[in-house]
Write a protein that holds these residues in place. Structure first.
Motif, PDB file in Angstrom:
ATOM      1  N   LEU A 275      -9.726   7.487  -3.695  1.00  0.00           N
ATOM      2  CA  LEU A 275     -10.928   7.369  -3.614  1.00  0.00           C
ATOM      3  C   LEU A 275     -11.967   8.336  -4.426  1.00  0.00           C
ATOM      4  CD1 LEU A 275     -11.604   7.161   0.426  1.00  0.00           C
ATOM      5  CD2 LEU A 275     -11.375   5.243  -1.144  1.00  0.00           C
TER       6      LEU A 275
ATOM      7  N   PRO B 273      -9.875   0.527   0.186  1.00  0.00           N
ATOM      8  CA  PRO B 273     -10.440   1.518  -0.626  1.00  0.00           C
ATOM      9  C   PRO B 273     -11.555   1.177  -1.504  1.00  0.00           C
ATOM     10  CG  PRO B 273      -7.929   1.500  -0.605  1.00  0.00           C
ATOM     11  CD  PRO B 273      -8.304   0.355   0.139  1.00  0.00           C
TER      12      PRO B 273
ATOM     13  N   THR C   1      -7.527   9.927   4.680  1.00  0.00           N
ATOM     14  CA  THR C   1      -8.172  11.001   3.699  1.00  0.00           C
ATOM     15  C   THR C   1      -8.070  12.480   4.458  1.00  0.00           C
ATOM     16  OG1 THR C   1     -10.427  10.743   4.676  1.00  0.00           O
ATOM     17  CG2 THR C   1      -9.579   9.282   2.928  1.00  0.00           C
TER      18      THR C   1
END
Length: 271
Positions: free
Chosen positions: A73, A133, A218
């Motif tokens: 990301l 994403p 994440t």
């Protein structure tokens, strides 16, 4: 007392309180045992076991996959927002008029106007990007484009237009002027923008939770899961160790670009 002594001393004390105390608390707590870390404080551990805690965190959590997810990301988001923001800033800096001033004001309004989370999620669902994403990258680009425009526009105005005119005489088109002339000159301010945007994206849990939560790991989302799990509820030594590992890339990024931060802020935001 002389102001030349008082002002630097106050700045150092403020930095120690705002940065040094939290950092020290994280490091010493990460080096403690579970019993010592039940009440996090600034006291030194009786026996350092930082490497043992690191090994436990790496073995019991999905921190490796979380690192990969955060990088997937971070890197595209920063690259795209810097490129688009730099090109937009170049146009805004070279054009004059009330309309350009209005567009610039709208462009930097995102700094103080928070994005509407519900609208953002609904829009991404309509586009089929929710939970992916690419959708999160698009959201980051839209949210932090204002920051790049704010810093870079003032810096571009300092670049002599004669350099661009010389490049055009040599046959360079607008895109070539931006890529080969403008972007290399923007390295100080782009380094500053990279630090700020990386800090936002790397530590983001709120927007990532609503857009990609549950479908992609994440570091902030994984830390939230680890800290919320019953087995890790009172393991403050492991939670602070995770925070320490999570902070390493940002510290390294800051060390690499630290010389460019002050010059980028003063040249882009003040001018």
């Amino acid at each position: 007392m002389n102001k030349r002594i008082v002002q630097p001393l106050c700045a150092v004390l403020l930095a120690v309180v705002l940065v040094g105390v939290p950092l020290w608390t994280v490091v010493v707590t990460a080096g403690k045992s579970q019993a010592e870390a039940l009440t996090p404080d600034m006291s030194l551990p009786s026996h350092w076991q930082l490497w043992s805690n690191v090994s436990t965190v790496v073995g019991q959590t999905r921190i490796g996959w979380a690192y990969l997810g955060s990088l997937l990301l971070l890197v595209p988001s920063v690259a795209v927002v810097l490129l688009i923001g730099s090109m937009a800033s170049w146009v805004l800096a070279r054009r004059k008029g009330r309309l350009v001033s209005v567009i610039y004001a709208l462009g930097i309004s995102g700094i103080i106007l928070p994005p509407a989370v519900v609208t953002l999620v609904l829009l991404l669902r309509q586009l089929g990007l929710a939970g992916h994403p690419i959708g999160m990258i698009c959201a980051y680009v839209g949210m932090y484009l204002s920051t790049v425009v704010f810093f870079v526009t003032g810096f571009v105005r300092m670049v002599p237009e004669s350099l661009e005119e010389a490049a055009r005489i040599d046959g360079a088109g607008p895109m070539r002027v931006v890529l080969t002339l403008i972007l290399p000159l923007l390295r100080p301010v782009l380094a500053t923008a990279t630090i700020l945007i990386s800090l936002y994206v790397w530590n983001d849990v709120f927007y990532a939770f609503f857009v990609v939560g549950g479908r992609m790991d994440t570091l902030p989302l994984n830390l939230f899961t680890v800290a919320s799990a019953g087995v890790h509820l009172n393991n403050w030594h492991l939670i602070f160790t995770y925070v320490l590992l999570m902070s390493v890339p940002l510290v390294a990024l800051f060390v690499v670009f630290q010389r460019s931060i002050i010059s980028g802020i003063t040249s882009g935001a003040v001018k």
